[in-house]
Design an enzyme around this catalytic site. Structure first.
Site, PDB file in Angstrom:
ATOM      1  N   SER A   3      43.613  -4.580 -20.173  1.00  0.00           N
ATOM      2  CA  SER A   3      42.695  -4.198 -21.258  1.00  0.00           C
ATOM      3  C   SER A   3      43.356  -3.455 -22.402  1.00  0.00           C
ATOM      4  O   SER A   3      42.712  -3.238 -23.431  1.00  0.00           O
ATOM      5  CB  SER A   3      41.538  -3.359 -20.710  1.00  0.00           C
ATOM      6  OG  SER A   3      40.611  -4.191 -20.060  1.00  0.00           O
ATOM      7  N   ALA A   4      44.616  -3.090 -22.273  1.00  0.00           N
ATOM      8  CA  ALA A   4      45.310  -2.581 -23.450  1.00  0.00           C
ATOM      9  C   ALA A   4      45.368  -3.649 -24.536  1.00  0.00           C
ATOM     10  O   ALA A   4      45.571  -3.342 -25.707  1.00  0.00           O
ATOM     11  CB  ALA A   4      46.714  -2.111 -23.082  1.00  0.00           C
TER      12      ALA A   4
END
Length: 395
Positions: A74-75
């Site tokens: 999710s970065a």
């Protein structure tokens, strides 16, 4: 003892100490960390094994190298958020327009009033799908947008927030495609990664597949035994994740069964919620370019756009994560559940480890990637140890 490679400038030695300690005390397998300050690289470290499932002590495990990249989960969302903000900066996207202005099919099932800013701030009410997608459907570029166009919101859009763990991929990807005629991966490659010389992709090309290490789930070391009475914790995101009927579990299971994140076809997919690939060096450099010039190149975000990125849009108990979260437009903001470099910092973690963020006031930009995925969502102990070291040095 892990052989840590790379460089740190004078004064940043505590970051190297923290990086080494992650291998010794926090279960690190293979990782890299980089820091920029005022547009100049001051930390660039890597170490351990290239593949998380090789094991820390495997004598024949290939080492992490200077150019090793990693899936950042999710970065990726923070990198993807740069695209709509730059489109807005260029006058090509109205943040206050209904999504249906660009994507007419999206207006169905009570979503006529969902605004572009609602997608970016996790306020669209669309963290789950009534019928999850298969891994093949998730990456075909068609099934995800079609499912969300037909999906009814889980709450009145704009009235509350809940992390759109997987659906962010198809919401943001389709919005960018409809607004520009280009996929989000090609936009990042042409407008961000290419000009800045980044090893960063949303949609990994075939020629770069060999550079990517393998992710593996690892258990963090057990904490020291505590004396005294044990208190039963309140319900956590882990409890909710174990309940298949919860909003939390359904949000993370919008792709079911879970895809193989080490598969070439997954890495090649343009999934801006979860499948980005990058080096720590490129994450830090990208965020450095958001807040200031880098190597003579003009900053990416104008002051007004930077303000949009880190102005609070959502705050309080997150319906999906069950902790208090704060979001600007596409970026997580500093808070108790997601500590970043400083109160004014913005960025995004990846579940299990990765983190990238920047603090305009100090001029710091930070990137961390790992192949050992531990059980956390918004704050990883290894990343937090590195952040503390950077913040201490910056004073």
């Amino acid at each position: 003892m892990v052989d840590v490679q790379g460089t740190v400038e004078d004064g940043f030695e505590p970051v190297r100490d923290a990086f080494v300690a992650n291998f010794a005390r926090r279960g690190e397998r293979g990782a890299a960390v980089a820091v920029y300050r005022h547009g100049r690289k001051v930390v660039d470290l890597w170490g351990g094994t290239r593949d998380g499932d090789a094991g820390r002590h495997a004598a024949d495990a290939a080492p992490w190298e200077a150019g090793t990249a990693q899936v950042i989960r999710s970065a990726t969302k923070g990198i993807a958020a740069v695209v709509p903000l730059l489109l807005h900066q260029r006058g090509q996207l109205d943040l206050d327009a209904p999504v249906g202005t660009y994507w007419p099919e999206f207006k169905a099932a009570g979503k006529e009033r969902v605004l572009v800013r609602h997608l970016l701030s996790h306020r669209a009410g669309l963290p789950v799908l009534d019928t999850p997608l298969t891994p093949d459907q998730a990456i075909d570029g068609v099934s995800g947008p079609a499912a969300l166009a037909a999906q009814a919101p889980a709450w009145e859009p704009g009235t509350d927030h809940g992390y759109h763990a997987q659906t962010y991929s198809w919401l943001l990807g389709e919005l960018v495609l409809r607004a520009t005629g280009r996929t989000i991966g090609s936009w990042v490659a042409d407008e961000i990664a290419g000009p800045l010389g980044l090893d960063l992709w949303i949609g990994l090309p075939a020629e770069a597949q060999s550079r990517v290490g393998r992710l593996a789930a690892v258990e963090p070391p057990a904490p020291p035994a505590a004396s005294g009475l044990r208190v039963r914790p309140k319900q956590s995101v882990a409890d909710a994740y174990a309940d298949p009927g919860s909003l939390t579990s359904r949000a993370f299971a919008a792709i079911s069964p879970a895809p193989d994140e080490n598969a070439p076809e997954y890495r090649a997919a343009e999934l801006p919620a979860s499948a980005g690939v990058a080096t720590a060096r490129s994450l830090a450099r990208c965020y450095a370019a958001l807040i200031g010039p880098v190597d003579g190149r003009a900053r990416l975000f104008a002051p007004a756009t930077l303000t949009l990125a880190r102005t609070e849009e959502s705050a309080g108990l997150d319906r999906t994560l069950l902790v208090a979260t704060r979001f600007g437009l596409g970026f997580m903001l500093h808070g108790p559940s997601s500590p970043l470099l400083a109160p004014g910092a913005f960025g995004h973690p990846g579940r299990g480890g990765a983190l990238a963020c920047a603090d305009p006031e100090s001029g710091l930009a930070f990137g961390y990637v790992t192949n050992g995925m531990q059980r956390n969502v918004t704050a990883d102990a290894r990343a937090q140890a590195l952040l503390r070291a950077v913040s201490h040095v910056a004073g």
